[in-house]
Scaffold this motif. Sequence first.
Motif, PDB file in Angstrom:
ATOM      1  N   ILE A 134       0.841  -1.206   0.000  1.00 59.44           N
ATOM      2  CA  ILE A 134       0.000   0.000   0.000  1.00 59.44           C
ATOM      3  C   ILE A 134       0.873   1.251   0.000  1.00 59.44           C
ATOM      4  CG2 ILE A 134      -1.617   1.360   1.399  1.00 59.44           C
ATOM      5  CD1 ILE A 134      -2.883  -1.359   2.224  1.00 59.44           C
ATOM      6  N   GLU A 135       1.900   1.254   0.853  1.00 61.47           N
ATOM      7  CA  GLU A 135       2.788   2.413   0.896  1.00 61.47           C
ATOM      8  C   GLU A 135       3.509   2.606  -0.433  1.00 61.47           C
ATOM      9  OE1 GLU A 135       5.332   1.702   4.254  1.00 61.47           O
ATOM     10  OE2 GLU A 135       3.961   2.702   5.633  1.00 61.47           O
ATOM     11  N   ALA A 136       3.950   1.516  -1.042  1.00 65.56           N
ATOM     12  CA  ALA A 136       4.692   1.600  -2.304  1.00 65.56           C
ATOM     13  C   ALA A 136       3.804   2.034  -3.469  1.00 65.56           C
ATOM     14  CB  ALA A 136       5.334   0.252  -2.618  1.00 65.56           C
ATOM     15  N   THR A 155      -1.478   8.899   1.027  1.00 66.63           N
ATOM     16  CA  THR A 155      -0.474   9.650   1.756  1.00 66.63           C
ATOM     17  C   THR A 155      -0.408   9.085   3.177  1.00 66.63           C
ATOM     18  OG1 THR A 155      -2.072  11.248   2.612  1.00 66.63           O
ATOM     19  CG2 THR A 155      -1.029  11.768   0.483  1.00 66.63           C
ATOM     20  N   HIS A 156       0.604   9.469   3.910  1.00 67.32           N
ATOM     21  CA  HIS A 156       0.713   9.017   5.298  1.00 67.32           C
ATOM     22  C   HIS A 156      -0.517   9.470   6.086  1.00 67.32           C
ATOM     23  CE1 HIS A 156       2.063   7.894   9.156  1.00 67.32           C
ATOM     24  NE2 HIS A 156       2.707   8.985   9.477  1.00 67.32           N
ATOM     25  N   LEU A 187      -7.456   6.370   7.624  1.00 69.42           N
ATOM     26  CA  LEU A 187      -8.115   5.108   7.296  1.00 69.42           C
ATOM     27  C   LEU A 187      -7.967   4.097   8.428  1.00 69.42           C
ATOM     28  CD1 LEU A 187      -9.541   3.309   5.174  1.00 69.42           C
ATOM     29  CD2 LEU A 187      -7.254   2.732   4.331  1.00 69.42           C
ATOM     30  N   LEU A 188      -6.765   3.958   8.958  1.00 70.58           N
ATOM     31  CA  LEU A 188      -6.538   3.017  10.057  1.00 70.58           C
ATOM     32  C   LEU A 188      -7.278   3.438  11.326  1.00 70.58           C
ATOM     33  CD1 LEU A 188      -2.763   2.273   9.496  1.00 70.58           C
ATOM     34  CD2 LEU A 188      -4.689   0.734   9.074  1.00 70.58           C
ATOM     35  N   ASN A 189      -7.324   4.726  11.597  1.00 74.21           N
ATOM     36  CA  ASN A 189      -8.068   5.203  12.763  1.00 74.21           C
ATOM     37  C   ASN A 189      -9.556   4.906  12.623  1.00 74.21           C
ATOM     38  OD1 ASN A 189      -5.797   6.149  14.079  1.00 74.21           O
ATOM     39  ND2 ASN A 189      -6.021   8.221  13.301  1.00 74.21           N
TER      40      ASN A 189
END
Length: 52
Positions: free
Chosen positions: A27-29, A34-35, A41-43
């Motif tokens: 996902i990061e790659a 964005t961070h 999304l995770l929150n």
Amino acid sequence: MLREEAALRDRTIRSQALHCLAIGKAIEASGIYTHAGLTALLNRLDAETRPE
């Protein structure tokens, strides 16, 4: 959480952790998020899945 997912997916805890890390790395790659977007999304996911 890893234990629960590992049991559901018939994986060891170690292999489940590696699977989650691989997904995160992909996902990061991808550059799609964005961070700040990933954090939001995770929150949101944590809030939706947190037992009350």
